[in-house]
Design a protein around this motif. Structure first.
Motif, mmCIF file in Angstrom:
data_model
loop_
_atom_site.group_PDB
_atom_site.id
_atom_site.type_symbol
_atom_site.label_atom_id
_atom_site.label_comp_id
_atom_site.label_asym_id
_atom_site.label_seq_id
_atom_site.Cartn_x
_atom_site.Cartn_y
_atom_site.Cartn_z
ATOM 1 N N UNK A 36 0.817 -1.222 0.000
ATOM 2 C CA UNK A 36 0.000 0.000 0.000
ATOM 3 C C UNK A 36 0.849 1.270 0.000
ATOM 4 N N UNK A 37 2.131 1.150 0.353
ATOM 5 C CA UNK A 37 3.002 2.326 0.367
ATOM 6 C C UNK A 37 3.986 2.381 -0.804
ATOM 7 N N UNK A 38 3.982 1.348 -1.621
ATOM 8 C CA UNK A 38 4.899 1.317 -2.761
ATOM 9 C C UNK A 38 4.423 2.303 -3.832
ATOM 10 N N UNK A 39 5.357 3.102 -4.332
ATOM 11 C CA UNK A 39 4.985 4.149 -5.297
ATOM 12 C C UNK A 39 4.878 3.592 -6.714
ATOM 13 N N UNK A 40 3.764 2.933 -6.981
ATOM 14 C CA UNK A 40 3.556 2.335 -8.302
ATOM 15 C C UNK A 40 2.220 2.763 -8.911
ATOM 16 N N UNK A 41 1.600 3.807 -8.329
ATOM 17 C CA UNK A 41 0.335 4.314 -8.872
ATOM 18 C C UNK A 41 0.599 5.649 -9.560
ATOM 19 N N UNK A 42 0.096 5.798 -10.764
ATOM 20 C CA UNK A 42 0.352 7.011 -11.546
ATOM 21 C C UNK A 42 -0.649 8.115 -11.179
ATOM 22 N N UNK A 58 4.638 9.068 -9.842
ATOM 23 C CA UNK A 58 4.244 7.835 -9.183
ATOM 24 C C UNK A 58 4.103 8.022 -7.682
ATOM 25 N N UNK A 59 3.027 7.472 -7.157
ATOM 26 C CA UNK A 59 2.784 7.557 -5.728
ATOM 27 C C UNK A 59 2.145 6.249 -5.261
ATOM 28 N N UNK A 104 10.465 2.626 -0.734
ATOM 29 C CA UNK A 104 9.067 2.744 -1.160
ATOM 30 C C UNK A 104 8.918 2.876 -2.672
ATOM 31 N N UNK A 105 10.020 2.660 -3.379
ATOM 32 C CA UNK A 105 9.945 2.766 -4.824
ATOM 33 C C UNK A 105 10.371 1.480 -5.506
#
Lengths: 167, 167
Positions: free
Chosen positions: A64-70, A76-77, B101-102
């Motif tokens: 939920x904290x990995x920055x893989x949402x555009x 990316x967040x 987180x990346x």
């Protein structure tokens, strides 16, 4: 990434604009039931033998904290920061290992343990979203499939950005 | 499954009833262009540094002959035997490795080599389907995305049966 023999869980993540999952088959007296999310993340999850409750917080925190949402501006967040919704799909096939022309699933966790870990994974995701101000304000949600069922899925993406994560 | 350091390619496979992929963005003078398949298999593919042409026949042979497609009677067969169509989606994000987180993509192959291997992978899939009497008779097809583009995907499944395969 974890060494194969020590992998406890395998997760595939895809981004979506909209995703819809059947959670109850159509029966004589009632139609099929679906859950759906709009923008957010689809998490396909599979547990292996040896997986225990203690990996769940680490998994949920990582996912939920990995920055893989555009974002709209193309940066990316995380899904918590986006903020987006989450659809969790139990996916035992992810545990498959090729053997000749077939797949074997000997490494997969047993049904009862898998069901328990899956429920805990869902509960932890729900908790994380409920603790996030951004998610609460935006009304983003956690939806999930029924463990052990066929996962009839419809997915609409602006690019799935498929990622693999192992724990 | 291959040891992490020796992995040359990572593939995620999903079954579909229908899948549609944008291959050209909408421009002032022309609308967006899409390719689509009906029943069959979506193959998301990513190559790592060190991948060479010689892995392509093994990959294609393994993927198209693996019994992970569900028949009408609920048994499992290969996409060549089903017979089904194939949608190939280049997916560099599959090479991601969590760092904090990346995600980092240091292990991914360079653009030119990746493009060449991708084109070869597509050509080998097309060749295998063209050699299959069942596929030719049924008119099943190979469609594919454009390497390096955003992969806008719409997917409709009767259960994605997501599998991971590494080569």
């Amino acid at each position: 990434m974890a060494n194969e023999s020590s992998i406890r869980a395998r997760v595939v993540v895809q981004q979506c604009l909209h995703a819809k999952l059947q959670v109850k088959l159509s029966e004589a007296k009632s139609g099929a039931e679906w859950v759906e999310i709009s923008r957010g993340m689809v998490i396909y999850v599979c547990f292996f033998k040896g997986a225990t409750e203690d990996i769940i917080p680490k998994m949920v925190n990582g996912l939920l904290n990995m920055k893989i949402c555009e974002t709209d501006s193309g940066k990316y967040t995380s899904v918590l920061e986006l903020p987006g919704s989450v659809l969790i799909v139990p996916q035992a096939t992810l545990g498959g290992k090729p053997k000749g022309k077939g797949m074997q699933y000997h490494g997969n966790i047993g049904k009862e343990d898998g069901q328990r870990l899956y429920a805990s994974f869902v509960a932890h995701c729900e908790n994380e979203l409920s603790l996030s101000c951004k998610c609460s304000e935006a009304g983003t949600e956690v939806k999930h499939g029924t463990y052990g069922n066929r996962q009839i899925l419809k997915l609409d993406t602006n690019g799935p950005y498929t990622h693999l994560m192992e724990f």
